[in-house]
Design a protein around this motif. Structure first.
Motif, mmCIF file in Angstrom:
data_model
loop_
_atom_site.group_PDB
_atom_site.id
_atom_site.type_symbol
_atom_site.label_atom_id
_atom_site.label_comp_id
_atom_site.label_asym_id
_atom_site.label_seq_id
_atom_site.Cartn_x
_atom_site.Cartn_y
_atom_site.Cartn_z
ATOM 1 N N LEU A 59 0.715 -1.223 -0.023
ATOM 2 C CA LEU A 59 -0.023 -0.071 0.108
ATOM 3 C C LEU A 59 0.884 1.299 0.111
ATOM 4 N N ALA A 60 1.821 1.166 0.777
ATOM 5 C CA ALA A 60 2.737 2.343 0.917
ATOM 6 C C ALA A 60 3.498 2.565 -0.412
ATOM 7 N N ALA A 61 4.042 1.589 -1.215
ATOM 8 C CA ALA A 61 4.604 1.812 -2.681
ATOM 9 C C ALA A 61 3.485 2.262 -3.705
ATOM 10 N N LEU A 62 2.298 1.784 -3.527
ATOM 11 C CA LEU A 62 1.378 2.535 -4.541
ATOM 12 C C LEU A 62 1.001 3.909 -4.043
ATOM 13 N N ALA A 63 0.869 4.368 -2.900
ATOM 14 C CA ALA A 63 0.687 5.408 -2.646
ATOM 15 C C ALA A 63 1.694 6.366 -2.884
ATOM 16 N N PHE A 64 3.123 6.244 -2.577
ATOM 17 C CA PHE A 64 3.858 6.975 -3.010
ATOM 18 C C PHE A 64 4.085 7.099 -4.822
ATOM 19 N N ALA A 65 3.776 5.964 -5.372
ATOM 20 C CA ALA A 65 3.719 5.975 -6.778
ATOM 21 C C ALA A 65 2.458 6.946 -7.190
ATOM 22 N N GLY A 66 1.456 7.053 -6.466
ATOM 23 C CA GLY A 66 0.282 7.989 -6.932
ATOM 24 C C GLY A 66 0.714 9.306 -6.460
ATOM 25 N N LEU A 67 1.311 9.473 -5.639
ATOM 26 C CA LEU A 67 2.072 10.960 -5.176
ATOM 27 C C LEU A 67 2.905 11.515 -6.120
ATOM 28 N N ASP A 68 3.809 10.555 -6.697
ATOM 29 C CA ASP A 68 4.642 11.095 -7.506
ATOM 30 C C ASP A 68 3.910 11.398 -8.991
ATOM 31 N N VAL A 69 3.067 10.541 -9.392
ATOM 32 C CA VAL A 69 2.370 10.853 -10.620
ATOM 33 C C VAL A 69 1.366 12.155 -10.534
ATOM 34 N N THR A 70 0.962 12.313 -9.388
ATOM 35 C CA THR A 70 0.101 13.656 -9.128
ATOM 36 C C THR A 70 1.227 14.871 -9.188
ATOM 37 N N LEU A 71 2.299 14.712 -8.627
ATOM 38 C CA LEU A 71 3.251 15.889 -8.784
ATOM 39 C C LEU A 71 3.530 16.097 -10.003
ATOM 40 N N TYR A 72 3.860 15.034 -10.861
ATOM 41 C CA TYR A 72 4.057 15.319 -12.279
ATOM 42 C C TYR A 72 2.939 16.058 -13.109
ATOM 43 N N VAL A 73 1.904 15.458 -12.827
ATOM 44 C CA VAL A 73 0.690 16.041 -13.541
ATOM 45 C C VAL A 73 0.594 17.540 -13.287
ATOM 46 N N PHE A 74 0.875 17.978 -11.976
ATOM 47 C CA PHE A 74 0.443 19.336 -11.555
ATOM 48 C C PHE A 74 1.753 20.153 -11.607
ATOM 49 N N GLY A 75 2.913 19.534 -11.586
ATOM 50 C CA GLY A 75 4.188 20.144 -11.383
ATOM 51 C C GLY A 75 4.624 20.547 -12.958
ATOM 52 N N GLU A 76 5.929 20.689 -12.884
ATOM 53 C CA GLU A 76 6.703 20.966 -14.310
ATOM 54 C C GLU A 76 7.330 19.519 -14.933
ATOM 55 N N PRO A 77 7.213 19.518 -15.845
ATOM 56 C CA PRO A 77 8.197 17.959 -16.440
ATOM 57 C C PRO A 77 9.489 18.309 -16.609
ATOM 58 N N THR A 78 10.239 17.131 -16.775
ATOM 59 C CA THR A 78 11.700 17.453 -17.087
ATOM 60 C C THR A 78 11.960 17.860 -18.513
ATOM 61 N N SER A 79 12.883 18.423 -18.533
ATOM 62 C CA SER A 79 13.296 18.954 -20.071
ATOM 63 C C SER A 79 14.579 18.640 -20.669
ATOM 64 N N GLY A 80 15.162 17.599 -20.474
ATOM 65 C CA GLY A 80 16.290 16.962 -20.833
ATOM 66 C C GLY A 80 15.996 16.189 -22.050
ATOM 67 N N TRP A 81 17.123 15.526 -22.608
ATOM 68 C CA TRP A 81 17.034 14.509 -23.808
ATOM 69 C C TRP A 81 16.221 13.352 -23.488
ATOM 70 N N ALA A 82 16.173 12.976 -22.160
ATOM 71 C CA ALA A 82 15.108 11.704 -21.818
ATOM 72 C C ALA A 82 13.960 12.038 -21.924
ATOM 73 N N GLY A 83 13.319 13.140 -22.194
ATOM 74 C CA GLY A 83 12.048 13.390 -22.122
ATOM 75 C C GLY A 83 11.085 13.625 -20.938
ATOM 76 N N PRO A 84 9.916 14.302 -21.023
ATOM 77 C CA PRO A 84 9.340 15.055 -20.103
ATOM 78 C C PRO A 84 8.927 14.095 -19.019
ATOM 79 N N ALA A 85 8.976 12.945 -19.256
ATOM 80 C CA ALA A 85 8.414 11.762 -18.205
ATOM 81 C C ALA A 85 9.710 11.082 -17.693
ATOM 82 N N ALA A 86 10.745 11.405 -17.928
ATOM 83 C CA ALA A 86 11.966 10.681 -17.410
ATOM 84 C C ALA A 86 12.133 10.776 -15.763
ATOM 85 N N GLY A 87 11.783 11.824 -15.169
ATOM 86 C CA GLY A 87 11.725 11.993 -13.710
ATOM 87 C C GLY A 87 10.810 11.079 -13.162
ATOM 88 N N VAL A 88 9.445 11.266 -13.347
ATOM 89 C CA VAL A 88 8.301 10.550 -12.898
ATOM 90 C C VAL A 88 8.565 8.904 -13.160
#
Length: 417
Positions: free
Chosen positions: A34-63
Motif C-alpha cells: 500500500l505504501a509503494a502504491l501511495a507514493f507512486a500515486g503521489l509522484d504521478v500527481t506531482l508530475y501532473v500538476f508540476g513542471e516536467p523534465t526538459s532533458g533529452w530523456a523526455g518530459p516523463a523521465a523523472g516521474v
C-alpha cells in the motif's frame, strides 16, 4: 540454551543473521504494498500538476524513475540490499542530473523540497531490521549528502534533506535497539524462571533421595528381621496353627519388602529399564479381595477389561492397594451395600474404579472408628507418587466412588528384577 548472534569485527550483527531474524508476515507485506502504491500515486500527481523534465530523456523521465523506485519497495523484504542499492543509485543519478544536466531527471522548479527519491524515508526506516548497521549508516550518509547539498547549503534544502534521510534512520535504529533489549530481558526472565524451576526440582529430588535412604536403611532392616523370625518360627514350632500363622506373616512381610523396594526405587527416580513381567503373586490378585468382601456379606462384582500384559509391579501393587482400601472402607462405613470393582487396561495404563451403593444398615461404631482417618489421603499420595491421578467422593444417588488413573509403567531401580 540461547545462542548469541555472531558479530562482525566492527561490533555489528552479522547481516545474514539479521536478515533471518526478521520474518515479515502478511500484514507487513500488505502495508508495504500500500505504501509503494501511495507514493507512486503521489509522484504521478506531482508530475501532473508540476513542471516536467526538459532533458533529452523526455518530459516523463523523472516521474518514470520515481515510480520505478516506488514500486521496488514491494520487494524490500525479499531483496533488501538490492533495493537499498537502487535507492542510492537513484539519489546519485538525481544529484548528477542536477549538477551536470539540469532538468534531465529533476525538474528545474519542483513542487517539493525532495532532492532524493520520494520513497527514501520509508526504505531507510525499514532497513534497520533487514541489513547490518554499518551498511545502513553508509547508505544514510550518502543519501544525506545527496539530499542536503552541503556544498550549496540553503535553508529549504539542507534541513529537509537531513529530515528525510538521517531522521528515519535514527528513529529506526532506536526502535530496533529497544526491541532487541526487550527481547533480551524477556529471554533472561524466562531463563531465570527455568533455572528456578530446576533448582526446586533438584531440591525435591534430594529430599526424595534422603527419604529413600532412610526407608532403605531402617524400615527394610526391620522388615527383614521380621520375615526371618517368622520363617524360623515356622520351622521350629510343632504346632500346625503356629506354623500356618508364621508362614502368613513371612509371606506378607516378603510382599511388604517388595513394595518397599519399589517405593524406594520410585523415590530415587531410578534409571529406565525394561519392565519385568508381573506374576500373579507379586502384587496380589484383586479377585481375592473381591472374594473376601463377598464372604463378609458385601456382594462385590469384578469387571476386568483389556489385557494386563507386561506392566510394572509398582503400578500393579498400587492398583491392588486402591481396591483393597476402597473395599475396606465399604465394609467399615457401608454395611448392607453392594460394590463393583472395575479394572480397565489400555495402552496408556490402567483405570481403577470401585463403586458401592447406599448402605443398607448403620455402620458399626467400633469398626468405623478403627481406622486412622488418613486412608484416602495416603492412597492419593501413593497414586500421585507414581504419576497417576486420584479422585474419591460420594455419588449423587448415594454411595461412594473411588477412581484412580495409573500409568502403564514406572521405572524403579530396585524393583526391576
Amino acid at each position: 540454551m540461547r545462542i548469541i548472534p555472531s558479530r562482525s569485527p566492527g561490533g555489528y550483527r552479522d547481516p545474514v543473521e539479521r536478515s533471518r531474524s526478521f520474518r515479515p508476515g502478511p500484514v507487513d507485506t500488505g502495508w508495504l504494498t500500500l505504501a509503494a502504491l501511495a507514493f507512486a500515486g503521489l509522484d504521478v500527481t506531482l508530475y501532473v500538476f508540476g513542471e516536467p523534465t526538459s532533458g533529452w530523456a523526455g518530459p516523463a523521465a523523472g516521474v518514470t524513475l520515481q515510480v520505478l523506485l516506488d514500486l521496488s519497495l514491494i520487494l524490500l523484504f525479499r531483496f533488501p540490499r538490492l533495493i537499498a542499492g537502487l535507492i542510492m543509485a537513484g539519489g546519485l543519478l538525481m544529484l548528477a542530473s542536477d549538477l551536470l544536466s539540469p532538468g534531465l531527471l529533476v525538474p528545474e522548479r519542483q513542487l517539493t523540497l525532495m532532492t532524493v527519491p520520494t520513497i527514501t524515508p520509508v526504505v531507510l526506516s525499514q532497513l534497520a531490521r533487514l541489513i547490518d548497521r554499518r551498511t545502513l549508516l553508509w547508505l544514510t550518509a550518502i543519501l544525506a549528502i545527496c539530499a542536503s547539498r552541503p556544498w550549496d547549503a540553503h535553508w529549504n534544502t539542507t534541513p529537509f534533506g537531513l529530515l528525510s534521510t538521517a531522521l528515519p534512520t535514527t528513529l529506526s535504529l532506536y526502535f530496533e535497539a529497544r526491541r532487541q533489549l526487550l527481547r533480551s530481558l524477556r529471554d533472561r526472565a524466562e531463563r531465570a524462571e527455568r533455572e528456578q524451576h530446576l533448582l526446586a526440582e533438584r531440591a525435591r529430588a534430594e529430599e526424595r533421595r534422603k527419604l529413600a535412604e532412610e526407608m532403605h536403611d531402617v524400615v527394610t532392616h526391620r522388615l527383614s528381621l521380621m520375615v526371618l523370625h517368622a520363617g524360623a518360627l515356622g520351622v521350629v514350632s510343632a504346632d500346625e496353627a503356629v506354623r500356618t500363622s508364621a508362614e502368613d506373616i513371612r509371606r506378607e512381610g516378603a510382599l511388604a519388602l517388595d513394595e518397599l523396594r519399589d517405593l524406594v526405587g520410585v523415590l530415587r527416580n531410578g534409571a529406565n529399564s525394561e519392565p519385568p513381567t508381573l506374576t500373579e503373586g507379586q502384587a496380589g490378585d484383586p479377585a481375592t479381595l473381591v472374594a473376601e468382601s463377598a464372604s463378609v456379606g458385601i456382594p462385590t462384582e469384578l469387571i476386568v477389561r483389556g489385557d494386563p500384559g507386561r506392566i510394572s509391579p509398582t503400578v500393579a501393587r498400587t492398583a491392588y492397594r486402591v481396591v483393597q482400601e476402597a473395599l475396606t472402607n465399604v465394609r467399615k462405613h457401608a454395611p448392607g451395600s453392594s460394590a463393583t470393582v472395575e479394572l480397565r487396561h489400555h495402552a496408556d495404563g490402567v483405570d481403577v474404579a470401585v463403586e458401592n451403593t447406599r448402605a443398607g444398615a448403620p455402620p458399626d461404631p467400633a469398626l468405623a472408628g478403627s481406622g486412622s482417618g488418613a486412608g484416602l489421603a495416603g492412597l492419593r499420595q501413593r497414586v500421585e507418587l507414581i504419576g497417576g491421578r486420584f479422585a474419591a467422593g460420594p455419588r449423587p444417588g448415594g454411595g461412594f466412588r473411588v477412581d484412580a488413573i495409573l500409568p502403564a509403567y514406572v521405572p524403579t531401580a530396585e524393583g526391576d528384577r
